[in-house]
Design a protein around this motif. Structure first.
Motif, PDB file in Angstrom:
ATOM      1  N   HIS A  40       0.769  -1.182  -0.141  1.00  0.00           N
ATOM      2  CA  HIS A  40      -0.021   0.009  -0.130  1.00  0.00           C
ATOM      3  C   HIS A  40       0.844   1.287  -0.075  1.00  0.00           C
ATOM      4  CE1 HIS A  40      -3.320  -2.596   0.464  1.00  0.00           C
ATOM      5  NE2 HIS A  40      -2.752  -3.103   1.674  1.00  0.00           N
ATOM      6  N   PRO A  53      -9.116   3.561   1.590  1.00  0.00           N
ATOM      7  CA  PRO A  53      -9.224   2.771   0.263  1.00  0.00           C
ATOM      8  C   PRO A  53      -9.872   3.581  -0.793  1.00  0.00           C
ATOM      9  CG  PRO A  53      -9.584   1.262   1.747  1.00  0.00           C
ATOM     10  CD  PRO A  53      -9.980   2.548   2.638  1.00  0.00           C
ATOM     11  N   ARG A 247      -8.814  -0.052  -7.659  1.00  0.00           N
ATOM     12  CA  ARG A 247      -8.163  -0.850  -6.389  1.00  0.00           C
ATOM     13  C   ARG A 247      -8.923  -1.688  -5.474  1.00  0.00           C
ATOM     14  NH1 ARG A 247      -3.157   0.052  -4.595  1.00  0.00           N
ATOM     15  NH2 ARG A 247      -2.897  -0.411  -2.396  1.00  0.00           N
ATOM     16  N   TRP A 249      -8.589  -3.376  -1.755  1.00  0.00           N
ATOM     17  CA  TRP A 249      -7.837  -3.407  -0.559  1.00  0.00           C
ATOM     18  C   TRP A 249      -8.742  -4.158   0.497  1.00  0.00           C
ATOM     19  CZ3 TRP A 249      -4.833   1.554   1.424  1.00  0.00           C
ATOM     20  CH2 TRP A 249      -4.341   1.203   2.859  1.00  0.00           C
TER      21      TRP A 249
END
Ligand SMILES: C[S@@+](CC[C@H](N)C(=O)[O-])C[C@H]1O[C@@H](n2cnc3c(N)ncnc32)[C@H](O)[C@@H]1O
Length: 273
Positions: A40, A53, A247, A249
């Motif tokens: 990250h 996120p 993304r 996460w």
């Protein structure tokens, strides 16, 4: 061979006291820190402040109010990316984290950027600072959902803030508790009561020891806790998942983000008296 960052575990729901939560989470974050920063770190930015996120930044949100000349404390700072950004905006900042390995990453980024953040290893339930020593206390997904004794933590934040100071923090959106921690469509089917506060616990398969704990509070719990410690809530942000943001996460993703909030960001001001 490197030991696995997360040894095999079973998931349970059970009560865990503050001491056991702290011991488990410290060991877990020490084990996981290298992988966390490798996975990250680029998204967070060495000098960057994201609230979660979704990629919603403090530059957009302005949750913490004016920064120039303000003294800030970051609770659960990890590698202190947010504090470093604050320093770049003219604030002074100190970071506190439970995990020594996370703080070693903070030192690594200090050296790489030339922007050092003073840090201390400690726990959110007992802040090693004098009364009224900060204008701002903040936490981006830091310690708050890892502590059992949240009332003590909020009392500590109130103690170290000056009257009228701001507390800003992000947490997993409380409604997420109802859903499995799955970024796909299966993560959209509610399977657990929103009102069941029994902690999420990972138990090491080999040793039977608690290896990770998260504590849940409803939005109403947060309001009660803050109001009960002389805070006045001034913002509740629930950032939408941006279109095209691909993304994944943990359980956060665009699939779920289209329907349900993943992050809650709260700003609260301490009574000025
Ligand atoms: C998800 S990370 C967030 C850190 C940073 N804001 C970031 O975005 O990378 C959570 C951090 O909280 C820290 N933490 C967990 N429990 C804590 C506690 N009781 N007191 C202080 N820090 C804690 C962990 O060590 C970890 O660095």
């Amino acid at each position: 061979m490197e030991p696995p960052t997360h040894p095999p575990f079973n998931v349970e729901r059970r009560e865990v006291d503050e001491r056991d939560s702290r011991v488990a989470n410290r060991q877990d974050w020490d084990r996981y820190a290298d992988e966390y920063q490798a996975t990250h770190g680029q998204f967070l930015g060495d000098i960057g402040f994201v609230w979660g996120p979704e990629g919603y930044t403090e530059a957009e949100a302005r949750i913490l109010g004016p920064l120039t000349g303000r003294r800030a404390l970051e609770v659960g700072c990890g590698a202190s990316q947010c504090s470093r950004w604050l320093i770049g905006q003219g604030a002074t900042a100190v970071g506190l984290d439970l995990s020594f390995r996370q703080l070693q990453h903070s030192r690594r980024i200090d050296d790489a950027t030339g922007i050092p953040v003073p840090t201390v290893q400690g726990t959110a339930t007992s802040l090693p600072f004098q009364d009224s020593s900060f204008d701002i206390v903040f936490s981006s997904f830091g310690a708050l959902q890892f502590v059992r004794d949240l009332a003590e933590t909020i009392a500590e934040v109130a103690r170290v803030l000056r009257p009228g100071g701001r507390f800003g923090f992000s947490i997993t959106h409380p409604t997420r508790w109802m859903f499995p921690d799955d970024p796909g469509e299966d993560g959209l089917l509610a399977s657990q009561s929103y009102w069941d506060r029994t902690p999420y616990v990972e138990v090491d398969e080999a040793t039977g020891e608690v290896s990770y704990v998260e504590h849940h509070r409803t939005l109403g719990d947060w309001v009660d806790l803050l109001a009960g410690h002389d805070f006045r809530i001034v913002r509740l942000d629930e950032p939408q998942w941006p279109l095209g943001h691909d993304r994944v996460w943990g359980g956060w993703s665009g699939v779920r983000g289209q329907f349900t909030p993943g992050t809650a960001i709260i700003a609260a001001d301490l009574d000025p008296r």
